[in-house]
Write a protein that holds these residues in place. Sequence first.
Motif, PDB file in Angstrom:
ATOM      1  N   ARG A 140      -3.187  63.217  21.134  1.00  0.00           N
ATOM      2  CA  ARG A 140      -3.329  64.674  21.035  1.00  0.00           C
ATOM      3  C   ARG A 140      -4.796  65.057  20.796  1.00  0.00           C
ATOM      4  O   ARG A 140      -5.323  65.992  21.408  1.00  0.00           O
TER       5      ARG A 140
ATOM      6  N   ARG B 184       8.326  53.155  20.901  1.00  0.00           N
ATOM      7  CA  ARG B 184       8.867  53.637  19.616  1.00  0.00           C
ATOM      8  C   ARG B 184       8.977  52.525  18.578  1.00  0.00           C
ATOM      9  O   ARG B 184       9.083  52.803  17.387  1.00  0.00           O
TER      10      ARG B 184
ATOM     11  N   ALA C  44       6.004  58.344  25.107  1.00  0.00           N
ATOM     12  CA  ALA C  44       6.372  58.697  23.728  1.00  0.00           C
ATOM     13  C   ALA C  44       7.849  58.432  23.459  1.00  0.00           C
ATOM     14  O   ALA C  44       8.239  58.127  22.334  1.00  0.00           O
ATOM     15  N   GLU C  45       8.668  58.532  24.522  1.00  0.00           N
ATOM     16  CA  GLU C  45      10.114  58.335  24.338  1.00  0.00           C
ATOM     17  C   GLU C  45      10.564  56.921  24.699  1.00  0.00           C
ATOM     18  O   GLU C  45      11.734  56.583  24.539  1.00  0.00           O
ATOM     19  N   ASP C  46       9.650  56.100  25.168  1.00  0.00           N
ATOM     20  CA  ASP C  46      10.016  54.738  25.566  1.00  0.00           C
ATOM     21  C   ASP C  46      10.386  53.909  24.336  1.00  0.00           C
ATOM     22  O   ASP C  46       9.680  53.914  23.322  1.00  0.00           O
TER      23      ASP C  46
ATOM     24  N   ARG D 104       2.845  67.570  26.345  1.00  0.00           N
ATOM     25  CA  ARG D 104       4.205  67.023  26.171  1.00  0.00           C
ATOM     26  C   ARG D 104       4.731  66.442  27.482  1.00  0.00           C
ATOM     27  O   ARG D 104       5.368  65.396  27.500  1.00  0.00           O
ATOM     28  N   GLU D 105       4.442  67.133  28.567  1.00  0.00           N
ATOM     29  CA  GLU D 105       4.898  66.663  29.871  1.00  0.00           C
ATOM     30  C   GLU D 105       4.263  65.310  30.225  1.00  0.00           C
ATOM     31  O   GLU D 105       4.931  64.388  30.688  1.00  0.00           O
TER      32      GLU D 105
ATOM     33  N   SER E 226       2.914  63.114  28.133  1.00  0.00           N
ATOM     34  CA  SER E 226       3.113  62.058  27.132  1.00  0.00           C
ATOM     35  C   SER E 226       4.578  61.634  27.013  1.00  0.00           C
ATOM     36  O   SER E 226       4.877  60.602  26.418  1.00  0.00           O
ATOM     37  N   ARG E 227       5.495  62.446  27.579  1.00  0.00           N
ATOM     38  CA  ARG E 227       6.930  62.244  27.313  1.00  0.00           C
ATOM     39  C   ARG E 227       7.405  60.832  27.659  1.00  0.00           C
ATOM     40  O   ARG E 227       8.051  60.176  26.837  1.00  0.00           O
ATOM     41  N   ASP E 228       7.076  60.344  28.840  1.00  0.00           N
ATOM     42  CA  ASP E 228       7.572  59.031  29.289  1.00  0.00           C
ATOM     43  C   ASP E 228       7.287  57.946  28.256  1.00  0.00           C
ATOM     44  O   ASP E 228       8.179  57.222  27.833  1.00  0.00           O
TER      45      ASP E 228
END
Length: 156
Positions: free
Chosen positions: A45, A23, A17-19, A10-11, A13-15
């Motif tokens: 994953r 999205r 995945a939330e861009d 999660r750490e 991939s966050r940047d």
Amino acid sequence: MKEHEEAHFRELSRDLAEDIRVRRMSQYIQHGSTTTYDHVLRVARTAYRLNHILHLKADDHSLIRASILHDYYLYDWHQRGDRLHGYHHARIAADNALRDFAISPAEQAMIRSHMWPLNLFSIPLSRGGWLLTIADKIASAQETVMDRIRPSANPC
Ligand SMILES: [Fe+2]
Ligand SMILES: [Fe+2]
């Protein structure tokens, strides 16, 4: 996935995945009822898990970045009537990813080769490239099977 691996995934991939640009892939269907956004996260994953299970020691961050961007072509390929989409979308995704996220040469190479063996001459040349190529096949098969066994919303 173990708890610490889940947190690590999660750490890393966050940047992306939330861009908001990434999205946008949730607007497009990849297979059956799976969006491209859900597909690329499943691939990321799966690639991450394989890397750890097989102790391949590919760079996790690059692997996740390339996985999330491997189908970053940003259109619904079903509506394009493009029967050769499978052959050239890897190049389009890599070009878009370079334009929007300044990805590294290693990440570009991973994205460009993910359709091997369909793109016979674009063979993966790194551990990360092989992991992404295999994870993409596994995720695509899972999504196709899930779609076949999922009960219809309207059984009549
Ligand atoms: Fe693809
Ligand atoms: Fe894919």
